[in-house]
Motif scaffolding. Structure first.
Motif, short mmCIF file in Angstrom:
data_model
loop_
_atom_site.label_atom_id
_atom_site.label_comp_id
_atom_site.label_asym_id
_atom_site.label_seq_id
_atom_site.Cartn_x
_atom_site.Cartn_y
_atom_site.Cartn_z
N ILE A 154 38.28 -22.84 26.99
CA ILE A 154 37.96 -22.76 28.32
C ILE A 154 36.48 -21.77 28.48
O ILE A 154 36.71 -20.53 28.17
CB ILE A 154 38.91 -22.10 29.17
CG1 ILE A 154 38.55 -22.45 30.81
CG2 ILE A 154 39.61 -20.93 28.65
CD1 ILE A 154 40.01 -21.89 31.62
N ARG A 155 35.57 -22.34 29.29
CA ARG A 155 34.17 -21.61 29.29
C ARG A 155 33.58 -21.61 30.67
O ARG A 155 33.88 -22.66 31.46
CB ARG A 155 33.13 -21.94 28.26
CG ARG A 155 33.72 -21.71 26.90
CD ARG A 155 32.84 -22.54 25.85
NE ARG A 155 33.12 -24.00 26.22
CZ ARG A 155 34.14 -24.83 25.65
NH1 ARG A 155 35.02 -24.11 25.11
NH2 ARG A 155 34.12 -25.96 25.75
N CYS A 156 32.97 -20.59 31.21
CA CYS A 156 32.22 -20.57 32.29
C CYS A 156 30.58 -20.28 31.66
O CYS A 156 30.27 -19.32 31.06
CB CYS A 156 32.61 -19.99 33.29
SG CYS A 156 31.52 -19.68 34.86
N VAL B 186 29.52 -13.56 45.96
CA VAL B 186 30.18 -14.86 45.53
C VAL B 186 30.08 -14.99 44.08
O VAL B 186 29.07 -14.54 43.28
CB VAL B 186 29.34 -16.00 46.15
CG1 VAL B 186 29.90 -17.48 45.56
CG2 VAL B 186 29.29 -16.05 47.67
N ASP B 187 31.24 -15.29 43.49
CA ASP B 187 31.77 -15.12 42.14
C ASP B 187 32.27 -16.37 41.62
O ASP B 187 32.86 -17.03 42.19
CB ASP B 187 32.99 -13.98 42.05
CG ASP B 187 33.01 -13.23 40.63
OD1 ASP B 187 32.12 -13.70 39.70
OD2 ASP B 187 33.57 -12.32 40.65
N TRP B 188 32.35 -16.48 40.24
CA TRP B 188 32.73 -17.66 39.35
C TRP B 188 34.05 -17.36 39.13
O TRP B 188 34.42 -16.11 38.79
CB TRP B 188 31.87 -18.11 38.42
CG TRP B 188 31.73 -16.78 37.51
CD1 TRP B 188 32.48 -16.52 36.56
CD2 TRP B 188 30.51 -15.96 37.52
NE1 TRP B 188 31.90 -15.63 35.84
CE2 TRP B 188 30.83 -14.92 36.39
CE3 TRP B 188 29.63 -15.73 38.28
CZ2 TRP B 188 30.05 -13.92 36.07
CZ3 TRP B 188 28.54 -14.60 38.01
CH2 TRP B 188 28.88 -13.54 37.02
N GLU B 189 34.89 -18.38 38.72
CA GLU B 189 36.23 -18.39 37.99
C GLU B 189 36.68 -19.83 37.44
O GLU B 189 36.90 -20.60 38.05
CB GLU B 189 37.25 -17.86 38.92
CG GLU B 189 37.27 -16.59 39.46
CD GLU B 189 38.56 -16.21 40.34
OE1 GLU B 189 39.77 -16.69 40.09
OE2 GLU B 189 38.57 -15.35 41.04
N VAL B 190 36.23 -19.91 36.12
CA VAL B 190 36.81 -21.13 35.64
C VAL B 190 38.28 -21.25 35.38
O VAL B 190 38.78 -20.08 35.00
CB VAL B 190 36.23 -21.36 34.35
CG1 VAL B 190 36.70 -20.42 33.25
CG2 VAL B 190 36.32 -22.80 33.75
N GLU B 191 38.95 -22.24 35.93
CA GLU B 191 40.35 -22.31 35.64
C GLU B 191 40.75 -23.54 35.38
O GLU B 191 40.13 -24.66 35.88
CB GLU B 191 40.95 -21.84 37.15
CG GLU B 191 40.74 -20.49 37.72
CD GLU B 191 41.38 -19.87 38.69
OE1 GLU B 191 42.71 -20.21 38.72
OE2 GLU B 191 41.06 -19.06 39.28
N ASP C 30 49.31 -32.01 45.35
CA ASP C 30 49.18 -30.82 45.45
C ASP C 30 48.41 -30.25 44.02
O ASP C 30 48.86 -30.63 42.99
CB ASP C 30 50.53 -30.19 45.33
CG ASP C 30 51.11 -30.21 46.81
OD1 ASP C 30 50.59 -30.67 47.72
OD2 ASP C 30 52.55 -30.20 46.67
N VAL C 31 47.41 -29.25 44.47
CA VAL C 31 46.83 -28.89 43.28
C VAL C 31 47.10 -27.25 43.02
O VAL C 31 47.17 -26.59 43.81
CB VAL C 31 45.26 -28.96 43.54
CG1 VAL C 31 44.46 -28.24 42.29
CG2 VAL C 31 44.90 -30.19 43.73
N PHE C 32 47.24 -27.04 41.75
CA PHE C 32 47.71 -25.52 41.27
C PHE C 32 46.81 -25.36 40.40
O PHE C 32 45.83 -25.87 39.41
CB PHE C 32 48.93 -25.56 40.31
CG PHE C 32 50.34 -25.64 40.93
CD1 PHE C 32 51.11 -24.62 40.85
CD2 PHE C 32 50.54 -27.02 41.34
CE1 PHE C 32 52.41 -24.55 41.37
CE2 PHE C 32 51.83 -26.75 42.28
CZ PHE C 32 52.69 -25.68 41.97
N LEU C 33 46.04 -23.99 40.51
CA LEU C 33 45.12 -23.33 39.53
C LEU C 33 46.05 -22.09 38.78
O LEU C 33 46.70 -21.50 39.21
CB LEU C 33 43.82 -22.71 40.40
CG LEU C 33 42.81 -23.56 40.74
CD1 LEU C 33 43.47 -24.63 41.79
CD2 LEU C 33 41.65 -22.83 41.41
#
Length: 164
Positions: free
Chosen positions: A87-89, A8-13, A125-128
């Motif tokens: 933008i950070r994670c 399982v991985d992270w992705e800040v968007e 509707d959501v866009f990443l």
């Protein structure tokens, strides 16, 4: 309950939400369809993305509790320039991704115009928008989340969402 998820991985968007119905939207009109912007953690099960399910990535992002959004929807008029935000994670307090939304390949208006050629967009509707470098799968060696890890996704002007 997710014992079968091993990587399982992270992705800040950066995410945006559509505010009104539209189809075949012109790029110059596209931003008027955005209700607001928010922070997304596009949690990804890399084992399901790259090794299982015929390497089809969609399932890897659709498990229960994946893709938390927040902390709030910031209206489009309150965001000076969504394509120039830090933008950070952070994972367990360590910065693993740090960039600026100016580095995104695709911009909001272009995505809306292109997708609306094929799909009628509706409110909600959501866009990443994609993630900056630093996800765990592409580290050497790869790093994946463990039970109890804390992931904090931050975007300037939009806030921070924290998830275990």
């Amino acid at each position: 309950s997710f014992l079968f998820l091993k990587e399982v991985d992270w992705e800040v968007e950066l995410a945006f939400v559509i505010g009104r119905r539209g189809k075949c939207i012109k790029e110059e009109d596209a931003l008027s369809y955005v209700a607001g912007f928010t922070v997304a953690n596009d949690v990804s099960a890399r084992d399901w993305q790259m090794k299982r399910n015929g390497q089809q990535w969609l399932l890897s992002k659709t498990f229960d509790s994946f893709c938390p959004l927040g902390p709030a929807l910031v209206t489009a008029d309150a965001v000076k320039d969504p394509h120039n935000l830090g933008i950070r994670c952070l994972v367990n307090g360590d910065t693993v991704q740090s960039s600026n939304t100016s580095q995104m390949i695709f911009k909001t208006a272009a995505l809306i115009a292109w997708v609306s050629k094929f799909v009628t967009l509706t409110p909600g509707d959501v866009f990443l928008m994609g993630t900056p470098p630093g996800v765990g799968v592409f580290r050497n060696p790869p790093v994946f989340l463990k039970k109890g890890d804390v992931v904090e996704c931050q975007i300037d002007q939009l806030g921070s969402i924290i998830n275990k």
